[in-house]
Enzyme design. Structure first.
Site, PDB file in Angstrom:
ATOM      1  CB  SER A 134      37.641  46.316  35.549  1.00  0.00           C
ATOM      2  OG  SER A 134      37.606  47.114  34.374  1.00  0.00           O
ATOM      3  CG  HIS A 161      38.690  42.835  38.237  1.00  0.00           C
ATOM      4  ND1 HIS A 161      39.150  43.726  39.169  1.00  0.00           N
ATOM      5  CD2 HIS A 161      39.105  43.320  37.028  1.00  0.00           C
ATOM      6  CE1 HIS A 161      39.800  44.711  38.570  1.00  0.00           C
ATOM      7  NE2 HIS A 161      39.781  44.486  37.268  1.00  0.00           N
ATOM      8  CE  LYS A 206      42.919  44.027  38.316  1.00  0.00           C
ATOM      9  NZ  LYS A 206      44.238  43.958  37.652  1.00  0.00           N
TER      10      LYS A 206
END
Length: 400
Positions: free
Chosen positions: A191, A219, A249
């Protein structure tokens, strides 16, 4: 019965009595912690995001948080099922929309089942607490997310951390282990660095050492892979038995999930305290997530725009001599090293109406402070040019 006389003990003289430890008032303790962190220039402050700044700090990689179809699905879910689930999944809070989302996630990711959690942090804590104990050895990449580190501590298992993306170091640690159960844990996309784990290589290592592999692809889900399935797309439960992902996300909503075979999911359902003892995800969020997931599956053009933006930014940033890290994902760290310099650059960009993340220790190692720049499918060429102009101004005006 005979009574026996016992002498009354003499009082302990003050001269030999152990001193009572001095207590610190709680407000003083909190103030001291604040002074220490502010003195190190590491005190975090929240920004109120009113939508005025150009956002290069968030994780809405595909722009789905602002997609009207996703917002409408949230409204429909709330009208049909209510504002909240009203109870935990195991009481009466598991609604039809939750079941539909779990089934769709499992099908999309090629797993038998999926299980929803309220946040990614809760998912990682719950999975590790449910799977690991004192007889388990955990092997974690040094740059794993804080939730994985905390989940390992909560589990009571022995945890070792191998050098970042260094399979030789991992092999060395595994060869020394005599634990009954071994679990290798890695972020999919890291991240703060934006680089990607070599999941195929990790799966081979796990197989050689009779270990399981857990990937937290928070992610990568929605962003990587031909169909947005993340860094382990095309790999099944035999290679990645434990797959964790978030919905807040690239999917633009909220919550998280763990996907795997039926036995794993049933085990986590029974033993993960952060699942058993919390209210289920609001149905509006589940409904929005289902709509976003269908967009991710059916509309690859969002990923195509995102990838074009990443390529444009990297090409121009390198031309300008900006110190980019090696990343091909939406996370583009600009490595500045010095914490004060990082704060000055972030402040300069903020004055120009541009939001980026100013990342400092302890989030990243000492000496590796950076601007965390994130790209989205919604960014236009003009947006990227404006960001680059702001970074060039930082080079000229606040570089020292």
């Amino acid at each position: 019965m005979r009574w026996r006389w016992m002498p009354v003990p003499e009082p302990i003289p003050d001269s030999v009595r152990k001193p009572t430890p001095a207590t610190t008032p709680w407000p003083e303790r909190l103030a001291g912690a604040r002074r220490e962190r502010e003195g190190a220039r590491r005190w975090r402050r929240r920004r109120v995001n009113d939508g005025a700044a150009l956002d290069f700090a968030g994780n809405d990689y595909l722009g789905l948080a602002l997609d009207p179809r996703v917002s409408e699905a949230a409204a429909v879910g709330a009208r049909r099922f209510g504002a909240g689930a009203g109870a935990s999944h195991l009481v009466s809070g598991h609604l039809a929309i939750h079941e539909a989302l779990e089934n769709t996630l499992a099908e999309w990711l090629g797993r038998e089942r999926a299980l929803l959690f309220s946040t990614g942090y809760m998912a990682n804590l719950g999975v590790l607490q449910a799977l690991a104990d004192g007889g388990t050895a955990l092997f974690q990449d040094r740059l794993n997310h804080a939730s994985l580190i905390d989940g390992a501590a909560l589990s009571g298992a022995r945890s070792r951390r191998f050098h970042h993306r260094d399979n030789d170091d991992l092999e060395r640690l595994l060869a020394r282990s005599h634990a009954a159960h071994r679990l290798i844990i890695s972020d999919g996309v890291f991240s703060m660095d934006g680089d990607v784990a070599d999941v195929n290589a990790l799966a081979h290592v796990a197989r050689r050492h009779q270990a399981w592999l857990m990937i937290d692809d928070a992610h990568g889900i929605g962003v990587l892979g031909e169909h947005g399935g993340g860094c382990s797309e095309g790999m099944g439960s035999d290679e990645v038995p434990v797959l964790v992902g978030t919905l807040g996300k690239a999917l633009g909503t909220g919550g998280a999930f763990v996907a795997g075979d039926a036995a794993l999911i049933e085990h986590i359902t029974q033993f993960a305290r952060s699942y058993v003892y919390t209210t289920a995800q609001p149905p509006a969020v589940a409904s929005a997530s289902l709509a976003a997931l269908n967009i991710v599956r059916d509309e690859p053009e969002h990923r195509a725009r995102l990838n074009a933006n990443i390529a444009t930014f990297r090409r121009e940033a390198q031309r300008l001599g900006l110190p980019l890290a090696k990343s091909t994902t939406p996370i583009q760290p600009l490595m500045l090293g010095d914490e004060a310099r990082t704060l000055r650059w972030a402040a300069s960009l903020e004055r120009a109406g541009i939001a980026v993340g100013a990342i400092r220790p302890p989030t990243v190692p000492l000496g590796q402070a950076r601007l965390r720049i994130t790209l989205s499918a919604l960014h236009t060429p003009d947006d990227i040019e404006r960001l680059l102009d702001g970074l060039v101004a930082c080079q000229r005006e606040v570089a020292p």
